[in-house]
Design an enzyme around this catalytic site. Sequence first.
Site, short mmCIF file in Angstrom:
data_model
loop_
_atom_site.label_atom_id
_atom_site.label_comp_id
_atom_site.label_asym_id
_atom_site.label_seq_id
_atom_site.Cartn_x
_atom_site.Cartn_y
_atom_site.Cartn_z
N GLU A 326 21.04 -91.08 107.91
CA GLU A 326 20.37 -91.66 108.95
C GLU A 326 21.46 -91.80 110.19
O GLU A 326 21.66 -93.01 110.55
CB GLU A 326 19.70 -93.00 108.58
CG GLU A 326 18.58 -93.00 107.77
CD GLU A 326 17.81 -94.10 107.47
OE1 GLU A 326 18.01 -95.01 108.13
OE2 GLU A 326 16.67 -94.09 106.80
N ASP A 371 17.82 -87.80 106.21
CA ASP A 371 17.38 -88.54 107.53
C ASP A 371 15.95 -88.53 107.51
O ASP A 371 15.21 -87.78 106.72
CB ASP A 371 17.92 -87.91 108.85
CG ASP A 371 18.27 -89.00 109.76
OD1 ASP A 371 17.59 -90.05 110.03
OD2 ASP A 371 19.30 -88.92 110.59
N GLU A 434 12.30 -88.94 99.93
CA GLU A 434 11.56 -89.99 99.99
C GLU A 434 10.17 -90.01 100.34
O GLU A 434 9.65 -90.89 101.18
CB GLU A 434 12.27 -90.95 101.01
CG GLU A 434 13.92 -91.10 100.58
CD GLU A 434 14.60 -91.96 101.61
OE1 GLU A 434 14.01 -92.87 102.24
OE2 GLU A 434 15.92 -92.12 101.81
#
Length: 886
Positions: A326, A371, A434
């Site tokens: 990120e 990210d 994710e």
Amino acid sequence: MKKQLSIWLTIILVLGMLLPGFPKASTAKADSNVIVQNNFDDGTAQGWGPRGSVSVTSVSETSHSGTNSLKTSGRTASWNGPSLNVTNKLVQGATYEISGYVKLVAGQTPSNLKFTVQRDNTDGTTKYDEVTSATPVTDSDWVKLDGKYTFSTDVKGLQVYLESDSATSAYYLDDFTITIVSAFLPIQQDIPSLKDVYANDFLIGAAVLPDQLQGPQADLLKKHFNSLVPGNAMKPDSLEHTKGVFTWDDADKIAQFAKDNNMKLRFHTLVWYQQTPNWFFQDDSGNWLAATPENKQLVLSRLQDYIRTVLGRYKNDIESVDAVNEVIDPSQPDGMRHSKWYELTGTDYIKTAFETAREVVGPNVKLYINDYNTEDPTKRDILYNLVKGLLAEGVQIDGIGHQTHVNIDSPSIANIGASIDKFASLGLDNKITELDVSLYNNNTDNYGSNVPQDVLIKQGYRYKELFDLFKEKHNEITQVITWGIADNETWLSTFPTTRTNLPLLFDTQLQAKYAYWGVVDPSKLPVPIKNLDVLNATPKVDGKSDLVWDGVSNTAINGNNQLSASFKTLYDNNFLYVFANVKDPTLGANGSIDLFVDGNNGKTNSYQADDKHYSFKITNEKSDAPDYKIKELEDGSGYNFETAIPLSDVQKGKKIGFDIRVSNGDKSFSWNDITNSQDTNTSKFGTLTLKDPVMVAQAVKGTPIIDGVEDKSWEKANILSTDRWVQGTSGSTAKVKTMWDQGYLYILANVTDKSLSDLSSNAYEQDSVEIFVDQNNGKTTNYQSDDGQYRVNFNNLQSYGGHASANNFTTATKRTADGYIVEAAIKLDSPPKPGTSIGFDVQVNNDDNGDGKRDSVAVWSDPTGQSYQNTSRFGVLQLSNGAMKK
């Protein structure tokens, strides 16, 4: 053994009573789901005892109900308090609700109280599980503490206790209960294993917590997954919270479990702006480091030491590493996240992380940048340019981790696929790292304990289309990881707000959901029940698309080359309005449009009194159906259809069953019921939900000077108000005016804001105005190339999303006695004509407390909170030569 068997029999009985179809006794005397219930009215402590040297007694001084409560006094430490042994009452894998009412003894200073469970595991470790968050309590009112609790380890002891952040607070407890919510069922061994279904495509993984590595959750992992990633255990704050002191236990457990079960292990993450201890950025006295060349080298040296230590331990256990996580923030002018890492080292920390990691793990362990929102074209391109530049410098990067936290509606599959392709074009691998699918497309809805089946079915189809894409691109993707194992443990239960969310493939009892079947065998999915929000407005029924229709997005009816359609809906106090655009070269020679309305949304297998079927013959406007209009399209490709259907008991929030079927005499296509059985059966109708009014306005023509001053050119402009709340119910708002000319759209926002703050490093949390522009008024669920998010704070600091950039955004701000003014010019891609409709919205972000957190968000049109990625609820600006007609 007998006692444990008895507990399990009780659990099975309770679960049976919770399942559909289980016979329920009609004369039950008590709630059999309650495991513990204490009201202390018998004058005893009812099993509660002291934790530490404290006094715990039943008293009649005060009570939440009844006559008595439990009083705790004489405390000398925060962990002191009343404690209850629940070792033989709670069962591994079950989920419980623990609640009780608390109040301070008179004269006590307000403090924060919470319930905690001390869990003594059979492996000799002890954990302290927070059940409820610390909640402010005073001596004047009873406050309810309430939270969910489950444990997945083998235990030898469980103690629930009440503690306070004040070491000396004296307090009362009353009406304490523990209620079973759900328990794990045996793993379904007779269904296909995910890892086997995709064995020829990519690894299937899950994020795990150490407590999930035994019992039923471990069985589920072994059945379906061939790779793992730690949810938290390998983040810097977990491994080296205190400088020089490493905590390996949780990470070691996960590494060993992966090794024992022949699973690939992914390391997450070396560098992140969150869950990184402050000591990385402080001197030995705890003072924040200044951005100097010396401190830059100090921080990079600390990062190198950390990476060499942790990867040195796990390099033989892992197949890949999130080197950095990120680092992109499209709202910043340079596109980089302005974290402590960035403030002290620029982008050198990214390069250092990759180079040091490569030095330690060698060529066989793959290194990734990870990210979220990588499907957003603006963020994707910033990340692409960063990675391309690093590769050009010789930094060895193996791939991109796309987090893919998506919702049931957006982002688009096309955008996700485009991002995967773009990074693959650099020769990079892609991992879906994710994955979860939120049930909600906004931050306000909450289904509570009764999530509708049609929502879960829709989620199943959403997972289907995601995995269809992943399988199509299996040569570009090596791993797909879900962020969690099952719905019993998900971060989305508290983010972005606390609510029921079931985003994964297996339910809270570890059973396969529609989401699982969407991934494994979509033929087992039922016909989905589609949902559509209907906005409030009254159009003129003439077969023409007037201004209010411009405020509504089109909904497609899938067809073929010879027949296809889209439609829109609106409502007012008397009618449901339907506008359909039909592509039919025969111009409806043998065609018809059928509308089906189920007033109470009963979803029944036969018609009830409130169910209506209206049939409209396209070539014959004389019928018993309600009035309707047909207008042939100028290019001869089809026609527009418009009608008004009577409605009764109209109120915002009402749900109505609805379907539309389009026919050309040979083929028929429906919006929802693909079986076309609507004539006799309402169970497969879609659902309409009556919502807020359509927001439309006209922008007058004119050219102001962009200086933060409201000059005379603004006098004829209409005033728009940001009076719809996305977050909070009060706070900063704005009166907004708009103008346009051949090159620009102009905005003047006069913001009322009593306290101005730009403390947060996140631009969206600063006091600011956001302007959303959809130049082609596409009303899409994802951003297209013309859609922009333009943000400017009260100090005239700009940030952007989508099509917005410094090249097409000019602003000036000025403080006022009660807030500030924003004046802006947004450059349009092409000269517009009078009468053009543009999608438009304005949002006011408010940090009212000056604590760097956003306290309220007010908008003109879109109350969903999704305007930064979804244009479908933008309002409409019509470009006019004059003022709006009243």
